[in-house]
Design a protein around this motif. Structure first.
Motif, short mmCIF file in Angstrom:
data_model
loop_
_atom_site.label_atom_id
_atom_site.label_comp_id
_atom_site.label_asym_id
_atom_site.label_seq_id
_atom_site.Cartn_x
_atom_site.Cartn_y
_atom_site.Cartn_z
N VAL B 412 -23.34 62.87 67.49
CA VAL B 412 -22.23 63.36 68.31
C VAL B 412 -21.01 62.48 68.10
O VAL B 412 -19.88 62.96 67.98
N CYS B 416 -17.32 63.63 66.77
CA CYS B 416 -16.10 63.45 67.55
C CYS B 416 -15.05 62.70 66.74
O CYS B 416 -13.87 63.05 66.76
N CYS B 430 -11.67 63.25 71.43
CA CYS B 430 -12.72 64.26 71.47
C CYS B 430 -13.88 63.79 72.33
O CYS B 430 -14.42 64.52 73.15
N ARG B 431 -14.25 62.51 72.15
CA ARG B 431 -15.36 61.96 72.94
C ARG B 431 -15.03 62.04 74.44
O ARG B 431 -15.87 62.39 75.26
N VAL B 434 -15.64 65.54 75.58
CA VAL B 434 -17.06 65.85 75.72
C VAL B 434 -17.57 65.32 77.05
O VAL B 434 -18.24 66.03 77.81
N GLN B 454 -25.31 72.50 75.58
CA GLN B 454 -24.68 71.24 75.15
C GLN B 454 -23.97 71.43 73.82
O GLN B 454 -22.87 70.93 73.61
N THR B 457 -20.77 73.19 74.31
CA THR B 457 -19.77 72.30 74.88
C THR B 457 -19.19 71.38 73.83
O THR B 457 -17.99 71.15 73.79
N LEU B 458 -20.06 70.86 72.96
CA LEU B 458 -19.59 69.96 71.90
C LEU B 458 -18.63 70.71 70.97
O LEU B 458 -17.55 70.21 70.63
N ALA B 461 -15.38 71.17 72.69
CA ALA B 461 -14.61 69.92 72.72
C ALA B 461 -13.96 69.66 71.36
O ALA B 461 -12.80 69.26 71.29
#
Lengths: 361, 567
Positions: B412, B416, B430-431, B434, B454, B457-458, B461
């Motif tokens: 992840v 990001c 980006c992080r 998230v 999830q 959502t990622l 984001a």
């Protein structure tokens, strides 16, 4: 496609026979007639399916082969004693150890014509294979395999259906790169999607394997141990026999035992395959039948090949027009009539029903 | 017919069992629905019936599963193939052959049925599922609903006594879903087939279920009972049950029909107040007007009921996107024609219609993946298909149907970082998004190991990192449970309130009712309806949400509205 199509084996025999006929001659008129024959039959009989569109791809390939052959003839020259010079290319001086090779130099009509005849023969052969590809569904041909080889056939079918999926995946993932704000064209874009595409393909293979297992793929019937052992013995023994027989045929001293051993080995291997088929309880849904039409289609192809071979033996001059001295090729009447026999499938095999128009998806 | 005896499944490498204490029996001829939030092991329970768990997936199965008297420990999936038919989530990965007729015959060929029996059953199944016109078609050219029916048909032909289905309707439009469910009901009623199926969209399937097995949370033992009993305690429930709980009806109604018969009182109670719904949602106004203009014409008291329609933080006068006389032709098929569309900041538009109606093509055109054949598309003043990707991400972002397509990195955190670089945003942007959207996604997790919600959502984001004023989502609720869906709705409302324009293509009528200001219905590539959500969905029986159907002729769309009206 149900029973509306012909046995795929018949189409392959017909196409390969036309290809064989093409190898017997370099007469451009006869070759053109062969191409026209196969094109007419393909246009009349091919089903409306993805693989049927492969014919144009084969035609393009054939054209490329012809052009490459011409280009090489022009660049490298040939030992033909031609007198009609079209153009003189600058000749590249080569060291003495490369004697006999020439780069550039005189390009004569004779050289080009010889190359064109030769290239056209190869192109015709390719186009005939393309015709088989577009007329016969490869998946259905694999279905005609003996039961013992069935599982191998399924593996090939699955691989065949995977190629289009893989291409679709690459396109989708390259599009996704654009969504991330990265360039979606060029080699780098392709390399970056490589790993995700392979991962996706792997996942799909696993899912497909699970689905196939759950649908009974690989079920085996109980076979008495005696039969099983006989099968193994026959198959292994047969294969050994084939090897030994081939060796015998190829070596000088084995001329006597070669052929019989080869034949015995083949028979044993085929019997083993047939017996091995007992282990799979599979049946076939609407198998393609080898009917009268299949005989006619395969027979018409075989007749063309046989008649051209006969003509090549009896009148080689008409089938191989000379280039030195330059003469216009003439159309030999009887061989041409023989080639036209290849049109028979267009009349005995009805065009398959066209499926309903594609819906937007 | 199916018997679970104290079953627990532990996958290799997992410390806790995925499911445990599964102990129930499904009698012959019943349709049992397996319900529960995502990640509770529904697919594992289904897989145990066909023997794919553990024979194919690995892991340890304790206890005993018997199907028609056969123990799955001693019988491999292929030896259960004549009694169990399994259809997974993705019908495309199920197909072995390339035409409909061959696919229907494939299972029977494996079982070694006689040719005349196969022929008869293929014809019967073609008729039963309404596939006769498609028999020679290549499977790849079929629509989603047709593919799902072929997948069901392909496991029906060997006449299995048990049918196991994993989310059979989640990829389908409402009409196609009803078609598939009608077939299932017919099998249960006429042929006595036992059906076990998992489905997130309870509103579609609950009325067909004889009983429900509820997996309330990961690792918890399932509860088995009649639908009404289970719905009283379930953490997942359709809107009709939500409304029943709100109104205090007992026993809980499960179908729109049951609820309508009870709803007389509720309708009376709401009588004076539904003018809000009429004016707020269904007012006859110029559709091209931005919604904030409509809001401004109302008194602030009304706005309280529609918190999603706040004035955008950065008021602009220009349209976010404009589509004029758009037509798209692909592969000689007219995917879209004569589309006129204006998207204004802060507006949420739901694009609905059958599978294959052109919804995805419209979104792809807006993001420049598909070039218009005729007509024009402008997004943020630029033509998307001519704009370099690097500029385009700042104008428009699309979350595709499969959010996984957007994700390339191993972790992840790496994803990001890449998104920040792509968008030219400050490192960490980006992080931060998230964490803000969905706390609890670990930095070192692999995107593939995330749950559906999830992962969505990622991807969202990643797209939002470039702050595009126009956000497009293609089928965002596929595979999401009600909790994940509620989080998504809250999130998108916030984004709309911040001035993002949102266009979503969806089959989920409840989502459209919750979220959209405006609904566009597509059919055969043409717009057949375009207007405020209430106007459009109320007039269409297949696109109306359950609450609308229950409280008609009043115009309520969601339980939340009713709850607020009663408060």
């Amino acid at each position: 496609m149900g029973n509306c199509g012909l046995h795929p084996g018949a189409w392959w025999l017909w196409s390969l026979a036309l290809g064989t006929a093409a190898t017997r001659t370099t007469n451009p008129l006869l070759l053109a007639l062969l191409i026209a024959t196969s094109a007419y039959v393909v246009a009349a009989c091919r089903p409306d399916t993805p693989w049927a569109r492969s014919y144009t791809a084969f035609v393009r390939l054939a054209l490329a082969v012809l052009l490459v052959r011409l280009a090489f003839a022009a660049a490298l020259g040939s030992p033909l004693p031609g007198t009609h010079v079209i153009v003189t290319l600058p000749e590249l001086p080569l060291p003495h150890w490369a004697q006999g090779i020439r780069l550039g130099g005189k390009v004569t009509v004779e050289t080009l014509l010889h190359a064109a005849y030769d290239g056209l023969r190869l192109a015709t052969l390719l186009i005939c294979v393309g015709a088989a590809n577009s007329l016969a569904n490869p998946a259905r041909l694999l279905k005609s395999l003996p039961g013992a080889l069935y599982e191998m056939g399924v593996a090939v079918v699955v691989a065949l259906t995977y190629a289009p999926n893989l291409i679709a995946d690459v396109q989708r993932l390259r599009a996704a790169r654009r969504l991330r704000g990265r360039p979606d064209r060029g080699i780098r874009g392709l390399l970056h999607v490589g790993l995700p595409v392979l991962e996706g393909a792997l996942e799909r293979s696993v899912a497909l394997a699970a689905a196939m297992d759950a649908r009974g793929y690989g079920r085996t019937a109980d076979v008495p141990p005696r039969v099983r052992r006989t099968t193994t013995a026959l198959t292994l023994g047969g294969l050994l026999g084939v090897c030994a027989g081939t060796y015998g045929l190829l070596t000088a001293e084995g001329g006597t035992y070669g052929l019989p051993v080869l034949l015995a080995g083949l028979t044993a291997a085929l019997a083993g395959l047939r017996l091995g088929g007992r282990r799979t309880p599979r049946t076939r849904y609407r198998p393609d039948r080898w009917d009268a039409r299949a005989w006619l289609v395969a027979g018409s192809g075989a007749a063309v090949a046989a008649l051209l071979a006969l003509a090549a033996a009896r009148d080689p001059a008409a089938l191989h027009p000379g280039v030195v001295p330059l003469v216009a090729p003439t159309l030999p009447l009887w061989p041409a009539a023989a080639v036209l026999l290849g049109l028979l499938p267009a009349f005995v095999s009805p065009a398959p029903r066209s499926p309903a128009p594609k819906e937007p998806s | 017919m199916i018997r679970f005896e104290n079953v627990s499944v532990t996958y290799d490498g997992a410390t806790e069992p995925t499911v445990q204490g599964v102990d129930f029996e499904v009698p012959e001829g019943e349709l049992v629905l397996l319900a529960g939030p995502s990640g509770v092991g529904k697919s594992t329970v289904l897989g145990a019936v066909s023997g794919l768990v553990p024979h194919f997936t690995g892991g340890t199965l304790r206890g005993r599963v018997t199907v028609a008297g056969r123990d799955t420990r001693t019988h491999k999936p292929r030896e259960l193939a004549d009694v169990v038919g399994t259809v997974g989530q993705d019908p495309l990965s199920h197909f072995v052959t390339d035409t409909v007729e061959d696919e229907l015959a494939y299972g029977m060929e494996s079982l070694g049925l006689a040719p005349d029996v196969m022929r008869r059953r293929v014809e019967e199944t073609l008729d039963l599922l309404g596939l006769a016109g498609l028999r020679d078609r290549s499977i790849a050219t079929l629509s989603g609903g047709q593919q799902q029916r072929v997948a069901i048909g392909s496991v029906l032909t060997p006449h299995p006594r048990v049918l196991v289905l994993d989310e059979p309707t989640s990829a389908l439009d409402p009409a196609a879903a009803e078609e598939v469910l009608a077939v299932l009901q017919r099998l249960v009623h006429d042929l006595g087939t036992t059906v076990l199926m998992a489905e997130h969209r309870l509103e579609r399937v609950i009325q067909y279920a004889d009983r429900i097995a509820l997996l309330p949370s990961p690792g918890a033992a399932p509860l088995l009972g009649t639908p009404a009993e289970i719905m009283a305690v379930s953490p997942v429930y359709p809107p009709v049950v939500d409304l029943g709980r709100l109104a205090g009806w007992s026993p809980l109604p499960l179908t729109v029909r049951d609820a309508r018969r009870r709803a007389a009182d509720l309708r009376q109670q709401l009588e004076g107040r539904d003018d809000n719904a009429l004016k707020g949602r269904g007012a006859v106004v110029d559709l091209r007007l931005p919604p904030r203009d409509r809001d401004q014409s109302k008194t602030p008291t009304h706005r309280r009921w529609f918190p999603r329609r706040r004035t955008p933080a950065t008021p602009t006068t220009s349209h976010t996107a404009e589509v004029q006389a758009l037509a798209v032709t692909r592969d000689r098929v007219r995917a879209l024609r004569g589309i006129d569309l204006t998207v204004t900041p802060g507006e949420t538009i739901a694009v609905m219609g059958r599978n294959g109606a052109g919804k995805s093509t419209l979104l792809n055109t807006l993001v420049g993946l598909v070039a218009p054949t005729t007509g024009s598309v402008t997004v943020g003043g630029a033509e998307p298909h001519r704009t370099p990707p690097r500029d385009l991400v700042r104008r428009v972002g699309l979350v595709p149907q499969e959010p996984r397509d957007l994700l390339y990195a191993d972790t992840v955190a790496a994803e990001c970082a890449a998104a920040d670089a792509d968008a030219g945003a400050a490192p960490g942007a980006c992080r931060a998004l998230v964490s803000e959207l969905l706390p609890g996604i670990a930095d070192d997790a692999h995107p593939r190991d995330l749950s559906e919600g999830q992962r969505l959502t990622l991807a969202l984001a990643v797209v939002l990192t470039a702050r595009p004023p126009l956000l497009l989502l293609d089928e965002p609720t596929r595979g999401l449970d009600y909790a994940a869906k509620a989080r998504l709705v809250a999130l998108l409302r916030d984004l709309a309130a911040q001035g993002h324009a949102i266009v979503l293509a969806t089959h989920d009528v409840e989502l459209a009712a919750e979220l959209a200001h405006r609904v566009i219905l597509l059919a055969e590539g043409e717009v057949i309806a375009d207007g405020p959500t209430a106007e459009v969905v109320v007039s269409s029986p297949s696109f109306a949400p359950q609450v609308t159907k229950i409280l008609a002729p009043q115009r309520w769309l969601t339980v939340a509205e009713v709850r607020e009206a009663l408060a």
